[in-house]
Design an enzyme around this catalytic site. Structure first.
Site, PDB file in Angstrom:
ATOM      1  N   HIS A 113       0.832  -1.199   0.000  1.00  0.00           N
ATOM      2  CA  HIS A 113       0.000   0.000   0.000  1.00  0.00           C
ATOM      3  C   HIS A 113       0.870   1.255   0.000  1.00  0.00           C
ATOM      4  O   HIS A 113       0.511   2.277   0.573  1.00  0.00           O
ATOM      5  CB  HIS A 113      -0.925   0.026   1.224  1.00  0.00           C
ATOM      6  CG  HIS A 113      -1.773  -1.188   1.361  1.00  0.00           C
ATOM      7  ND1 HIS A 113      -1.522  -2.166   2.303  1.00  0.00           N
ATOM      8  CD2 HIS A 113      -2.861  -1.592   0.665  1.00  0.00           C
ATOM      9  CE1 HIS A 113      -2.438  -3.119   2.183  1.00  0.00           C
ATOM     10  NE2 HIS A 113      -3.257  -2.798   1.198  1.00  0.00           N
TER      11      HIS A 113
ATOM     12  N   ASP B  13      16.299   8.037 -43.830  1.00  0.00           N
ATOM     13  CA  ASP B  13      16.054   6.711 -43.286  1.00  0.00           C
ATOM     14  C   ASP B  13      17.327   6.192 -42.628  1.00  0.00           C
ATOM     15  O   ASP B  13      18.397   6.184 -43.251  1.00  0.00           O
ATOM     16  CB  ASP B  13      15.623   5.750 -44.395  1.00  0.00           C
ATOM     17  CG  ASP B  13      15.408   4.349 -43.851  1.00  0.00           C
ATOM     18  OD1 ASP B  13      14.421   4.152 -43.125  1.00  0.00           O
ATOM     19  OD2 ASP B  13      16.260   3.475 -44.121  1.00  0.00           O
TER      20      ASP B  13
END
Length: 598
Positions: free
Chosen positions: A226, A583
């Site tokens: 928690h 590219d």
């Protein structure tokens, strides 16, 4: 490290109920009480003991994901990290009511213990005839909470409770009595230990975004589920082979007065365990596999026998990037009033019909993974075939080294291009290939005196060191180039002529095109490759300079070409046109050719 504070949901308030509805879609055997956020088996056999659990949500698949035949009968869910109230729990007890009795299994958190305990007492007051048929088991096994710290409240509960569910649930499914199921649940709860570790805390949906709790280089040992802080922080983050032994020492130490909870006997084959490695929510399966292997090896070094190994997301803390290790210490022949080890293992192995339960082998893990020896490298050509050689072997070798070093130097630029135009790995992939080729040059596998062997070695490197799409393309091309060289007319000196090189390259490109649809202009590595090979063919292989110039121009032109193939095809086209990024694969070919021919 930043906290992940974005979530997929309708509203924070509806998330738990929405999730339970989804769970019922996955498992049609479940029935959902929406008002009380409770799921249970609608067809539960009333002649068998029922198991009920629950608590705050956010720990999925715990708890509702384990409702199914062979594990739990029902689960009561609260809001995220908040216990359900007593009326919800009381309704859950009523829904799983049966002829044999109910065992309630609760995590040791104050809200859960109080609300489930209150519900049990209310139920007993309303049904005095059934008061003795409801048993209560509390699980708390977090060794991060020392004996002094937990002297009153006890230890927190972590993933160890899942083993309690599974073993007790299997005994109930076999028809065990209420006392038998309760006793085995109590025994497992008393003989299990867990430790957790996290890279960061988690974020609760609906709360304000929070700052990082840990520095980028820190980890925290002993975190609760928690967001409770642990008891120790380490920086820098240690590698697994250092971290795992630290965690195991907290679990198995008999000299730590604060954390010696279980009677381990110091290894040497005397200690036998079930191992559960639990994902706290944000750890990748890739990392989890490495963690499991490291824990298994560390236990083996300590002489601890692992009879079963389980791994997966059992009890999470929302999206917490962390994991926990749970050890269930199996009983020995002399353990007083303990169930037999064989019974515990057989109950663990019994088939369970619940979405949250993970696959398990039902057998002890091997001492070492079963492996095979690596395949032998491609054998050299038959001795009856004369090796083909370069007209200048020394220059050929130097050119290969120069091209590799140029690729390595260009890695940052190519990587930057690929972060925009692809998936960001092209530069590193090419660098890995170049470094592997340099090793082949150094060991003599690549030189100018046996070109076919050299080209085959490069193809092998592309396949093994590069991998992925580009590795496959390079490997196919160089494998085809080796074939093309062997098919060319031989000279009296077995020297490869410029025209033979040109013809072999043309043949290799043709073979490559049988495996890829990319054709210039496509914004891929074939753009400069084809430009180079076509220009070289026009001069019968004699004008390398013109061929390299053509390849460079084609690579530059990819800045303005719409992506038709490769990773760039998935990138938003306007961004590529705006930034005019070439590219990266094409740029890699340009880099190789310019350096090789220089």
């Amino acid at each position: 490290m930043s906290v992940q504070d974005k979530h997929f949901l309708n509203t924070p308030a509806s998330l738990v109920l929405d999730s339970l509805r989804g769970l019922c879609t996955i498992n049609p055997r479940l029935v959902l009480d929406e008002q009380n956020k409770t799921v249970y088996l609608g067809s539960h056999d009333r002649s068998k003991v029922a198991l009920l659990c629950g608590g705050g949500s956010g720990h999925e698949p715990a708890h509702a994901g384990f409702v199914g035949r062979g594990i739990l009968t029902g689960a009561v869910c609260g809001s995220v990290f908040a216990s359900p109230n007593a009326s919800q729990v009381r309704r859950g007890i009523e829904l799983v009511d049966n002829d044999k009795g109910t065992v309630i299994i609760v995590k040791n958190y104050t809200g859960d213990v109080l609300n489930f305990g209150l519900a049990k007492e209310q139920y007993a007051a309303l049904h005095p005839d059934k008061a003795g048929r409801v048993k209560f088991v509390i699980v708390g096994e977090d060794v991060a909470v020392g004996k002094t710290q937990g002297s009153i409240v006890g230890r927190r509960c972590l993933a160890g409770t899942i083993l309690v569910y599974k073993i007790a649930g299997a005994l109930a499914e076999r028809g065990g009595s209420l006392d038998e199921v309760y006793s085995i649940a109590e025994w497992v709860a008393s003989n299990v230990a867990t430790i957790g570790v996290g890279l960061e805390h988690c974020h609760v949906p609906g709360t304000a975004p929070s700052a990082s709790h840990l520095q980028a280089s820190e980890i925290e040992i002993g975190m609760g589920i928690h967001n409770e802080s642990g008891h120790q922080r380490l920086s820098p983050t240690p590698p697994l082979h250092e971290l795992v032994p630290l965690l195991l020492n907290l679990l198995i130490s008999t000299s730590d007065s604060e954390r010696s909870f279980l009677p381990f006997q110091g290894g040497n084959g005397k200690d036998e365990v079930v191992l559960l490695v639990n994902n706290l929510g944000g750890v990748s399966e890739l990392e989890l596999g490495a963690i499991v292997g490291e824990v298994r090896g560390a236990l083996q070094k300590k002489g601890i026998v692992v009879h079963r190994a389980l791994s997966g997301s059992f009890m999470t803390s929302l999206n917490m990037p962390g994991f926990s290790i749970t050890l269930l210490l199996l009983p020995t022949a002399t353990s007083p009033s303990a169930p037999s080890s064989s019974l515990i293992l057989s109950l663990l192995d019994d088939q369970a019909d619940a979405p949250g339960w993970k696959w398990s082998s039902g057998t002890p893990p091997p001492a070492e993974p079963k492996t095979v020896t690596a395949a032998a490298e491609i054998a050299q050509l038959d001795s009856g075939i004369a090796p083909l050689k370069s007209s200048d072997p020394v220059s050929f070798k130097a050119s290969v080294e120069k091209a590799c070093n140029a690729l390595i130097a260009a890695e940052p630029d190519i990587t930057k291009m690929d972060t925009i135009a692809g998936d960001g790995d092209c530069g590193l992939t090419l660098q890995a290939g170049a470094e592997a080729v340099l090793k082949k040059v150094a060991d003599g596998s690549i030189d100018g005196n046996n070109l076919v062997r050299a080209v085959i070695a490069i193809a092998q490197v592309a396949e093994e060191a590069m991998g992925g799409t580009s590795g496959a393309l390079y490997s196919i091309f160089f494998s085809a180039l080796a074939q093309g060289l062997q098919s060319q007319p031989k000279t009296s000196t077995n020297t490869v002529t410029p025209s033979a090189w040109s013809a072999a390259l043309t043949s290799a490109l043709s073979k490559l095109y049988t495996y890829t649809r990319a054709r210039p202009p496509s914004r891929t590595l074939v753009d400069p490759l084809e430009a180079f090979i076509e220009a070289l063919g026009k001069s019968a292989g004699s004008d390398l300079g013109a061929a390299v110039t053509a390849a460079a121009a084609a690579a530059e032109h990819t800045r303005d070409v719409a992506a038709k193939a490769g990773r760039s095809a998935y990138v938003e086209g306007e961004r590529l046109r705006k930034e005019r990024v070439p590219d990266p694969g094409a740029w890699g070919v340009k880099t190789i050719l310019e350096a090789f021919v220089d």
